[in-house]
Design a protein around this motif. Structure first.
Motif, PDB file in Angstrom:
ATOM      1  N   TRP A  45       1.426  -1.367  -0.117  1.00 30.13           N
ATOM      2  CA  TRP A  45      -0.094  -0.249   0.216  1.00 30.13           C
ATOM      3  C   TRP A  45       0.941   1.179   0.500  1.00 30.13           C
ATOM      4  CZ3 TRP A  45      -4.768   0.259  -1.522  1.00 30.13           C
ATOM      5  CH2 TRP A  45      -5.705  -1.061  -0.800  1.00 30.13           C
ATOM      6  N   SER A  61      -2.002  -7.836   0.538  1.00 27.90           N
ATOM      7  CA  SER A  61      -1.234  -6.892   0.430  1.00 27.90           C
ATOM      8  C   SER A  61      -0.514  -6.748   1.707  1.00 27.90           C
ATOM      9  CB  SER A  61      -2.618  -5.871   0.096  1.00 27.90           C
ATOM     10  OG  SER A  61      -3.012  -5.492   0.910  1.00 27.90           O
ATOM     11  N   LEU A  79      -1.512   1.084  -4.685  1.00 23.46           N
ATOM     12  CA  LEU A  79      -0.809  -0.652  -4.486  1.00 23.46           C
ATOM     13  C   LEU A  79       0.727  -0.751  -5.523  1.00 23.46           C
ATOM     14  CD1 LEU A  79      -3.782  -2.410  -3.959  1.00 23.46           C
ATOM     15  CD2 LEU A  79      -1.806  -2.022  -2.437  1.00 23.46           C
TER      16      LEU A  79
END
Length: 74
Positions: A4, A64, A35
């Motif tokens: 992120w 993520s 991202l």
């Protein structure tokens, strides 16, 4: 793993949609965040540090994470 960033998903000078226009341009704005990187769940063409993907920060079902950093003099 996707990483992120705090950046809004918006175009930048010279931006070209990839792999197709409807994948990215319709999501431009402050709601979606950038991202970077990739994960084992994506095609190899998208698994690189220069690839910008997007998603909503509230989503938990994507692969993520985030990176923390601090100044060396702290």
């Amino acid at each position: 793993m996707w990483e992120w960033t705090s950046s809004d998903f918006t175009p930048y000078p010279g931006f070209r949609a990839f792999p197709y226009k409807e994948y990215s341009e319709v999501f431009f704005g402050s709601g979606h965040k950038v991202l970077r990187g990739g994960s084992f769940a994506v095609d190899a063409v998208a698994c690189r540090g220069t690839f910008r993907n997007w998603d909503l920060p509230v989503r938990r079902q994507i692969f993520s994470g985030f990176r923390t950093a601090r100044s060396e003099d702290v």
